[in-house]
Design a protein around this motif. Structure first.
Motif, PDB file in Angstrom:
ATOM      1  N   GLN A  59       0.831  -1.205   0.000  1.00  0.00           N
ATOM      2  CA  GLN A  59       0.000   0.000   0.000  1.00  0.00           C
ATOM      3  C   GLN A  59       0.864   1.253   0.000  1.00  0.00           C
ATOM      4  O   GLN A  59       0.568   2.226  -0.701  1.00  0.00           O
ATOM      5  N   PHE A  60       1.920   1.248   0.811  1.00  0.00           N
ATOM      6  CA  PHE A  60       2.791   2.420   0.931  1.00  0.00           C
ATOM      7  C   PHE A  60       3.388   2.806  -0.419  1.00  0.00           C
ATOM      8  O   PHE A  60       3.418   3.978  -0.797  1.00  0.00           O
ATOM      9  N   PHE A  61       3.848   1.794  -1.172  1.00  0.00           N
ATOM     10  CA  PHE A  61       4.506   2.090  -2.444  1.00  0.00           C
ATOM     11  C   PHE A  61       3.527   2.304  -3.599  1.00  0.00           C
ATOM     12  O   PHE A  61       3.806   3.085  -4.507  1.00  0.00           O
ATOM     13  N   PHE A  62       2.387   1.629  -3.556  1.00  0.00           N
ATOM     14  CA  PHE A  62       1.525   1.652  -4.735  1.00  0.00           C
ATOM     15  C   PHE A  62       0.370   2.649  -4.671  1.00  0.00           C
ATOM     16  O   PHE A  62      -0.218   2.961  -5.711  1.00  0.00           O
ATOM     17  N   ALA A  63       0.026   3.165  -3.488  1.00  0.00           N
ATOM     18  CA  ALA A  63      -1.044   4.167  -3.423  1.00  0.00           C
ATOM     19  C   ALA A  63      -0.722   5.390  -4.287  1.00  0.00           C
ATOM     20  O   ALA A  63      -1.540   5.817  -5.110  1.00  0.00           O
ATOM     21  N   LEU A  66      -0.814   4.314  -8.156  1.00  0.00           N
ATOM     22  CA  LEU A  66      -2.159   4.213  -8.725  1.00  0.00           C
ATOM     23  C   LEU A  66      -2.795   5.590  -8.876  1.00  0.00           C
ATOM     24  O   LEU A  66      -3.501   5.852  -9.860  1.00  0.00           O
ATOM     25  N   GLY A  67      -2.542   6.471  -7.903  1.00  0.00           N
ATOM     26  CA  GLY A  67      -3.059   7.836  -8.014  1.00  0.00           C
ATOM     27  C   GLY A  67      -2.501   8.539  -9.237  1.00  0.00           C
ATOM     28  O   GLY A  67      -3.232   9.203  -9.987  1.00  0.00           O
ATOM     29  N   GLY A  68      -1.190   8.396  -9.460  1.00  0.00           N
ATOM     30  CA  GLY A  68      -0.560   9.021 -10.622  1.00  0.00           C
ATOM     31  C   GLY A  68      -1.035   8.426 -11.938  1.00  0.00           C
ATOM     32  O   GLY A  68      -1.263   9.143 -12.920  1.00  0.00           O
ATOM     33  N   ILE A 111      -1.633  -3.960  -3.186  1.00  0.00           N
ATOM     34  CA  ILE A 111      -1.589  -3.128  -4.397  1.00  0.00           C
ATOM     35  C   ILE A 111      -2.993  -2.691  -4.796  1.00  0.00           C
ATOM     36  O   ILE A 111      -3.259  -1.498  -5.012  1.00  0.00           O
ATOM     37  N   CYS A 112      -3.913  -3.642  -4.864  1.00  0.00           N
ATOM     38  CA  CYS A 112      -5.271  -3.332  -5.308  1.00  0.00           C
ATOM     39  C   CYS A 112      -6.058  -2.554  -4.260  1.00  0.00           C
ATOM     40  O   CYS A 112      -6.939  -1.765  -4.598  1.00  0.00           O
ATOM     41  N   GLY A 113      -5.736  -2.783  -2.989  1.00  0.00           N
ATOM     42  CA  GLY A 113      -6.396  -2.028  -1.926  1.00  0.00           C
ATOM     43  C   GLY A 113      -6.026  -0.566  -1.931  1.00  0.00           C
ATOM     44  O   GLY A 113      -6.705   0.263  -1.305  1.00  0.00           O
ATOM     45  N   ALA A 195       0.700  13.821 -17.535  1.00  0.00           N
ATOM     46  CA  ALA A 195       1.636  12.717 -17.717  1.00  0.00           C
ATOM     47  C   ALA A 195       2.022  12.108 -16.369  1.00  0.00           C
ATOM     48  O   ALA A 195       2.061  12.791 -15.347  1.00  0.00           O
ATOM     49  N   PHE A 196       2.296  10.809 -16.381  1.00  0.00           N
ATOM     50  CA  PHE A 196       2.742  10.122 -15.176  1.00  0.00           C
ATOM     51  C   PHE A 196       4.225  10.420 -14.950  1.00  0.00           C
ATOM     52  O   PHE A 196       5.036  10.312 -15.864  1.00  0.00           O
ATOM     53  N   GLU A 197       4.581  10.807 -13.725  1.00  0.00           N
ATOM     54  CA  GLU A 197       5.977  11.067 -13.380  1.00  0.00           C
ATOM     55  C   GLU A 197       6.316  10.311 -12.099  1.00  0.00           C
ATOM     56  O   GLU A 197       5.602  10.418 -11.093  1.00  0.00           O
ATOM     57  N   TRP A 198       7.417   9.583 -12.158  1.00  0.00           N
ATOM     58  CA  TRP A 198       7.801   8.772 -11.002  1.00  0.00           C
ATOM     59  C   TRP A 198       8.104   9.625  -9.775  1.00  0.00           C
ATOM     60  O   TRP A 198       7.879   9.187  -8.645  1.00  0.00           O
ATOM     61  N   LYS A 199       8.602  10.825  -9.971  1.00  0.00           N
ATOM     62  CA  LYS A 199       8.951  11.649  -8.806  1.00  0.00           C
ATOM     63  C   LYS A 199       7.712  12.037  -8.004  1.00  0.00           C
ATOM     64  O   LYS A 199       7.779  12.244  -6.784  1.00  0.00           O
ATOM     65  N   ARG A 200       6.557  12.146  -8.698  1.00  0.00           N
ATOM     66  CA  ARG A 200       5.322  12.453  -7.975  1.00  0.00           C
ATOM     67  C   ARG A 200       4.749  11.202  -7.302  1.00  0.00           C
ATOM     68  O   ARG A 200       3.906  11.305  -6.416  1.00  0.00           O
ATOM     69  N   ALA A 201       5.197  10.032  -7.726  1.00  0.00           N
ATOM     70  CA  ALA A 201       4.711   8.779  -7.151  1.00  0.00           C
ATOM     71  C   ALA A 201       5.642   8.260  -6.055  1.00  0.00           C
ATOM     72  O   ALA A 201       5.556   7.104  -5.657  1.00  0.00           O
ATOM     73  N   ASN A 202       6.532   9.108  -5.576  1.00  0.00           N
ATOM     74  CA  ASN A 202       7.492   8.735  -4.544  1.00  0.00           C
ATOM     75  C   ASN A 202       6.833   8.831  -3.163  1.00  0.00           C
ATOM     76  O   ASN A 202       6.558   9.931  -2.687  1.00  0.00           O
ATOM     77  N   PRO A 203       6.576   7.715  -2.483  1.00  0.00           N
ATOM     78  CA  PRO A 203       5.890   7.775  -1.183  1.00  0.00           C
ATOM     79  C   PRO A 203       6.729   8.438  -0.101  1.00  0.00           C
ATOM     80  O   PRO A 203       6.194   9.028   0.826  1.00  0.00           O
ATOM     81  N   PHE A 204       8.061   8.348  -0.215  1.00  0.00           N
ATOM     82  CA  PHE A 204       8.919   8.970   0.790  1.00  0.00           C
ATOM     83  C   PHE A 204       8.842  10.492   0.718  1.00  0.00           C
ATOM     84  O   PHE A 204       8.942  11.171   1.729  1.00  0.00           O
TER      85      PHE A 204
END
Length: 406
Positions: A59-63, A66-68, A111-113, A195-204
């Protein structure tokens, strides 16, 4: 109007099924682990804590991922993919021949949750400013109802067999997926996508961002400690009550349903009037008092009815969390509220990653036959100490708060 109503119903049911799935596994997880591994309840607790942590890590990594992705592809395909994945996940658990498959299933489920993030975004897309708070309240209602229904279903069906509840959950998820596939429209217009950007999907990054607001750091630590302490109940409940009272899955499910009802009463009907009457700061102290007292008392019951009696005051510990969050919200700029909520959500997930294996590990140590000290309530004593430390941080952060904000 009808399309919007159908969409809101779909989102409500989607979140409800997500939470029912979490609650459903709790009453039967000890029996399921024992069935797959042939270990005792003490060793099963260690595995249960690891499963909970695995779910939380995913959940921590994929929330944020999935949002992005939903910002790029639209909410509908991501939600449908997550729902289909949950259905498959429950079937994997139902047919799991070994413990490895159970861990794989919990990874898929984590992941799906994470689709709750996308569900919130869907609500934001289709809501007017006037209806937004009410519609977001539906998400909260789905959470509360899910934690009442899930354990009850899991406990009842678990009496028929450890795998039966998962077939039921799979059926619900896949039926909702079919409904969404044929009925639900996309909520995010093409011109509003990015566009999807990995930096915005960084949970840290999300977690780190709220530490720049120095005025709330003490309260953030307070919440962190409270949430870690809660894992003495969240992660241990089924193992503890089975060990202490030899409860069946149905007994465990009914007790958790009672917890859910009490939490709903406190959160939905008591927090508001109490805060209005005594103020946020006193509500924090009162909530922490009930939380600490409840955790301490849960270490010592000798009969089943005592557990139910202790749950009542323990539920009033729910006064603390919303009051702390409200105070924190008032201490940062209006344009940073989303950042705060994202950071708090990440904090909650991190406490599960830490707290679940910590509390189940302590329970396992103090219930092993070879150890001289037998004390199943040990995790609640640690939780009590964490609660007392959180009270210190709350006091240091809130002393003079009312005067500063006059």
């Amino acid at each position: 109007m009808k399309k919007k109503s159908a969409a809101l119903s779909f989102i409500f049911i989607t979140v409800l099924i997500d939470i029912v799935g979490i609650g459903l596994i709790i009453p039967i997880i000890p029996n399921l682990i024992v069935e797959l591994t042939d270990v005792d309840n003490s060793e099963a607790a260690i595995i249960g804590g690891s499963l909970a942590a695995t779910y939380a890590v995913m959940q921590f990594f994929f929330a944020p991922v999935l949002g992005g992705l939903s910002d790029k592809l639209g909410r509908r395909p991501v939600l449908l993919l997550a729902l289909f994945g949950l259905g498959i996940d429950y079937l994997v658990i139902a047919f799991a021949p070994t413990l490895v498959w159970l861990f794989i299933a919990r990874m898929i489920s984590g992941i799906c949750g994470s689709s709750v993030t996308v569900a919130n975004a869907y609500i934001a897309d289709i809501s007017t400013p006037e209806d937004r708070a009410k519609n977001f309240g539906m998400i909260g209602a789905a959470f509360g109802l899910g934690f009442i229904i899930g354990p009850a279903i899991g406990g009842f069906l678990g009496e028929m067999g450890t795998k039966i509840p998962f077939f039921a959950a799979a059926g619900l998820s896949l039926l909702n997926w079919l409904y969404g596939y044929f009925i639900i429209p996309e909520s995010l217009a093409q011109e509003n996508r990015r566009a999807f950007e990995w930096k915005r999907a960084n949970p840290f990054g999300t977690l780190k961002s709220i530490f720049k607001y120095k005025t709330i750091v003490g309260l953030l630590i307070c919440l962190f400690l409270i949430y870690v302490a809660q894992n003495a109940t969240h992660s241990n409940w089924a193992f503890y009550t089975k060990e202490k009272f030899d409860w069946s899955p149905q007994d465990i499910g009914l007790s958790l349903m009672f917890v859910g009802v009490m939490v709903a009463i406190v959160q939905g009907g008591i927090v508001g009037p109490v805060v209005k009457k005594i103020g946020e700061v006193k509500a924090v102290y009162l909530g922490l008092f009930f939380n600490i007292a409840g955790l301490f008392l849960l270490a010592w019951p000798t009969q089943s009815w005592m557990v139910y009696a202790i749950i009542v005051p323990y539920a009033f510990g729910g006064l603390a969390g919303p009051s702390v969050q409200s105070i924190m919200s008032g201490q940062i700029p209006k344009n940073a509220q989303g950042e705060l909520q994202g950071g708090l959500a990440s904090t909650l997930i991190v406490t599960a990653i830490i707290g679940a294996p910590l509390m189940t590990g302590i329970f396992s140590y103090y219930t092993k036959p070879e150890n001289d000290i037998y004390f199943p309530g040990a995790p609640f004593i640690l939780a009590t100490l964490l609660g007392l430390i959180s009270l210190v941080f709350a006091y240091r952060s809130l002393v003079g708060f009312d005067k500063r904000n006059e």
